[in-house]
Design an enzyme around this catalytic site. Structure first.
Site, mmCIF file in Angstrom:
data_model
loop_
_atom_site.group_PDB
_atom_site.id
_atom_site.type_symbol
_atom_site.label_atom_id
_atom_site.label_comp_id
_atom_site.label_asym_id
_atom_site.label_seq_id
_atom_site.Cartn_x
_atom_site.Cartn_y
_atom_site.Cartn_z
ATOM 1 N N CYS B 49 0.822 -1.201 0.000
ATOM 2 C CA CYS B 49 0.000 0.000 0.000
ATOM 3 C C CYS B 49 0.862 1.260 0.000
ATOM 4 O O CYS B 49 0.408 2.324 -0.368
ATOM 5 C CB CYS B 49 -0.931 0.007 1.195
ATOM 6 S SG CYS B 49 -0.053 -0.048 2.737
ATOM 7 N N HIS B 98 18.790 1.368 -0.943
ATOM 8 C CA HIS B 98 17.345 1.619 -0.838
ATOM 9 C C HIS B 98 16.600 0.304 -0.571
ATOM 10 O O HIS B 98 15.768 0.232 0.327
ATOM 11 C CB HIS B 98 16.845 2.264 -2.131
ATOM 12 C CG HIS B 98 15.361 2.469 -2.157
ATOM 13 N ND1 HIS B 98 14.749 3.509 -1.490
ATOM 14 C CD2 HIS B 98 14.359 1.757 -2.726
ATOM 15 C CE1 HIS B 98 13.454 3.434 -1.657
ATOM 16 N NE2 HIS B 98 13.179 2.368 -2.403
#
Lengths: 273, 485
Positions: B49, B98
């Site tokens: 999400c 990342h």
């Protein structure tokens, strides 16, 4: 007796101040709140007892029935507000409302000292009706002050929920549902008193032929209050209007009540002039 | 090395992110499409999400920039109407850091939330089953998961977690006070939605469950002691519900203002609290304009959660230093991997030469030897190759890792060795084969570090790592929204 009244007054002021501070600290603290703050309501109740002692002793000393003079009437309405709040909090966790109720009580208790204790001119006309009129207004004012506080807190809490903000004081306020129900109950309780006050007020104005100036404004604001609060109650009953719009209506109605009070106090020849 | 192209809660609001949301059953198709591009050798999609990120590795000879560009094209095709700058692209070391940070929940809205690691594992598993991960992503993911576990065990980043369910219950209390006797409506399913529903039910609320699959709805209702309702009864259920939790996989809004207004009228203006955990969203945000209606979506709740947390500066700094350490270690490994093709070629050349001589002897003067002796000689040749090449292998890896050996730069050393052993000719043949296969089928010769798909399965070291990866079932089984589906 005089000393007792003075001591009760000062202790009452101290107790209301302490209660205001305690309610505020309870709202402002960072740690998780206990379900019910123990000390704020207790100190407020103690303040109410001292307040009551002051009103009774002082009115006995001056040989004035509390409802015959605005001085005592104002002070008494604050006492009614505190009593209404303390009764109401037994049915729901409304303790944080004390953050408004305690300062209101303090303001009215102290503010009444600046209002004269002389008989109102209306007292000269229909004494039994005047007693009922003032009593209804005093009780109504006390109840509406608490309703106004609940309405304000509702609007604050609702704003915070719409802003989607966690934490802060609003997270410790009563739930919207509790505030909405409290406002409704208080309006239902105060409305018959308001109706009686408005009708008897109109009768007095007619008897005194004072449909002009401050008296006219008072009467108009009195009717405006009645229509506003009646609208809130009727729309809730018939159309299910509640929540924010009802809170706005309630706060507006209570403001009208306060305007009537201010007009009465500062009118030419009134107790506040 | 790898590239990461995508968008997250940090770069795009939910209105943009939901346009990139891809149903779980369409992810393999996307991944196959991505690796069919000439530059891309491997790919996996992390879709939650809070983020949609395509992690990819190049084919041999392709640049990271080409991979990033191909990834950007593939993702942009999902949402042609999205703003051009909606996607970010990271390459090389930045992409590795990342990805490690994402797996360790350092890039999450709620620092230290536990679901993301499960979602990363799930993304790997989907890509593995689709056949779009090779040795590079396999190694990278293994390292990312290791780093995440180190962060979780070595810091208290996940301690004292204020969760989305706890915030949802808190806000429900701010609206309704006591939740006993209140009615909660769960529309759809999903781990987070069920957790929120469980929290509300444990506070004394009744539960209604509405969904499109009757069996699933019944099972869910039974597990909570709730009441199952058919999808056609949604409007009626809305009238009864004080709290509505939605988490469907519908591509558009399931609950519109007209539905809520109608329910509100029947409820005589009583407040309703909508918790929309779906991405794309299930509840039209316009319902919020109605008096007494409160709507919170995933972003709202997650933001509140992150704001609610006490500062975790020390833990975060510690966690980032672990990630840096792991990323540096990965960089060293990746650099050393540059030497692998040369080492493999060198080893093969020497082994082939020795085997050739051995075979000749076995056909001539040693033909009398039996099978056990021949086997022993074979083993001896392997051992000799290992012994001879041990030192050169170590030094080559060292040179690749630090960039030079003594004063000789790795490229020079590599070229000298290739020239001396005529390895360049062999590798040219291999490159030609690879090029042919790129035009036709998938490359058939695995080269570690090249990003070729079948390298992981044929590389014995990769097979070894398969066990170390320990891809447990995702903590958040639903790949979709916030673990909500």
């Amino acid at each position: 007796m005089d000393g007792l009244a003075t001591i009760a007054f000062y202790l009452g002021v101290i107790a209301y101040s302490a209660a205001s501070t305690l309610f505020f600290l309870d709202l402002a603290r960072q740690t998780a709140p206990s379900p019910r703050s123990a000390w704020g309501p207790r100190v407020l109740a103690a303040g109410a007892v001292l307040h009551a002692v002051h009103v009774v002793v002082a009115s006995l000393l001056l040989k004035r029935c509390p409802v015959e003079s605005l001085h005592f009437a104002l002070s008494f309405s604050a006492l009614v507000a505190v009593a209404a709040f303390l009764l109401l909090r037994r049915h729901a966790n409304l303790d944080p409302m004390g953050v408004l109720v305690a300062p209101i009580a303090l303001t009215f208790l102290v503010g009444a000292q600046f209002v004269g204790v002389d008989l109102a001119p209306e007292a000269l006309i229909s004494r039994p009706l005047l007693v009922l009129h003032v009593a209804a207004n005093v009780l109504g004012l006390g109840i509406f002050l608490v309703a106004g506080a609940a309405g304000l807190l509702y609007l604050w809490q609702e704003r915070r929920l719409r802003d989607k903000r966690a934490g802060g004081m609003a997270s410790r306020l009563p739930s919207l549902d509790a505030l909405d129900r409290a406002t409704h109950r208080l309006l239902l309780s105060g409305f018959p008193l308001l109706t009686f006050g408005v009708v008897t007020g109109a009768i007095f104005s007619r008897e005194l032929s004072t449909f002009a100036g401050a008296a006219l404004a008072r009467t108009l604001f009195g009717f405006a209050t009645w229509f506003l609060l009646a609208g809130v109650l009727v729309l809730r009953r018939l159309a299910g209007v509640r929540g924010r719009r009802a809170a706005y209506g309630t706060v507006a109605g209570v403001l009208c009540v306060l305007v009537v009070l201010v007009i009465y106090v500062v009118r030419p020849g009134g107790p506040g002039t | 090395m790898i590239t990461v192209v995508g968008l997250s809660h940090k770069s795009a609001p939910i209105e943009v992110r939901e346009r990139f949301a891809l149903p779980a059953d369409r992810v393999p198709e996307l991944l196959r499409g991505v690796v069919s591009r000439p530059a891309v050798g491997e790919a996996l999609l992390v879709s939650t999400c809070n983020r949609v990120e395509l992690v990819a590795a190049p084919r041999s000879g392709s640049s990271l920039e080409a991979v990033a560009s191909a990834s950007r094209e593939a993702l942009s095709a999902l949402a042609p109407s999205a703003p051009e700058n909606a996607l970010y692209a990271l390459t090389g070391g930045a992409a590795v850091r990342h990805l490690f940070g994402v797996a360790a929940s350092l890039d999450s809205l709620v620092l230290g939330e536990p679901q993301i690691l499960g979602q990363v594992k799930e993304a790997y598993e989907v890509a593995r089953k689709t056949g779009t991960v090779g040795s590079v992503l396999h190694r990278t993911l293994a390292r990312a998961i290791r780093a995440a576990k180190r962060v979780r065990s070595g810091t208290s980043i996940g301690a004292g977690q204020v969760s989305v369910p706890s915030v949802a219950v808190d806000f429900a209390r701010r609206i309704f006070g006591d939740l006993r006797g209140r009615t909660v409506l769960l529309v759809g399913s999903g781990e987070m939605a069920e957790t929120v529903a469980r929290s509300l039910v444990s506070s004394g609320s009744r539960l209604l469950v509405v969904g499109r699959t009757p069996e699933k709805v019944r099972a869910l209702a039974e597990s909570f002691g709730g009441e199952p309702c058919a999808w056609s009864e949604l409007a009626l259920a809305l009238e009864r519900a004080d709290v509505v939790i939605t988490s469907t996989s519908a591509p558009g809004f399931v609950i519109e203002p007209v539905h809520v207004a109608s329910a509100r009228k029947k409820r005589r203006g009583q407040s309703q609290f909508f918790i929309d955990l779906a991405v794309p969203r299930d509840v039209n945000p316009e319902v919020e304009s109605l008096d007494g209606i409160f709507l919170y979506n995933v972003d709202d709740l997650s933001r509140i959660v992150s704001e609610s947390l006490l500062t975790r500066g020390r833990e975060a700094a510690q966690a980032f230093s672990i990630i840096d350490e792991e990323a540096r270690s990965f960089d060293r490994w990746a650099d050393a991997e540059q030497a692998t093709p040369l080492i493999v070629a060198l080893r093969e050349r020497i082994r082939a030469a020795l085997k050739f001589e051995l075979e000749r002897s076995l056909r001539g003067r040693l033909r009398h030897l039996g099978a056990p002796e021949r086997e022993a000689l074979d083993t001896m040749v392997d051992a000799a190759v290992n012994r001879v090449l041990h030192e050169p292998t170590t030094r080559l890896r060292q040179a690749a890792s630090i960039g030079e050996l003594d004063t000789l730069a790795f490229p020079e050393l590599s070229a000298a060795l290739e020239h001396a052993f005529a390895l360049d000719a062999g590798r040219s043949d291999e490159a030609a084969r690879s090029e042919r296969s790129e035009n036709g089928s998938a490359p058939s010769v695995p080269r570690a570090g090249s990003g070729d798909l079948d390298a992981a399965s044929s590389d014995p070291r990769a097979a070894e790592l398969d066990t170390s990866l320990e891809l447990e079932p995702a903590e958040d089984a639903g790949a979709g929204a916030g673990g909500s589906r």
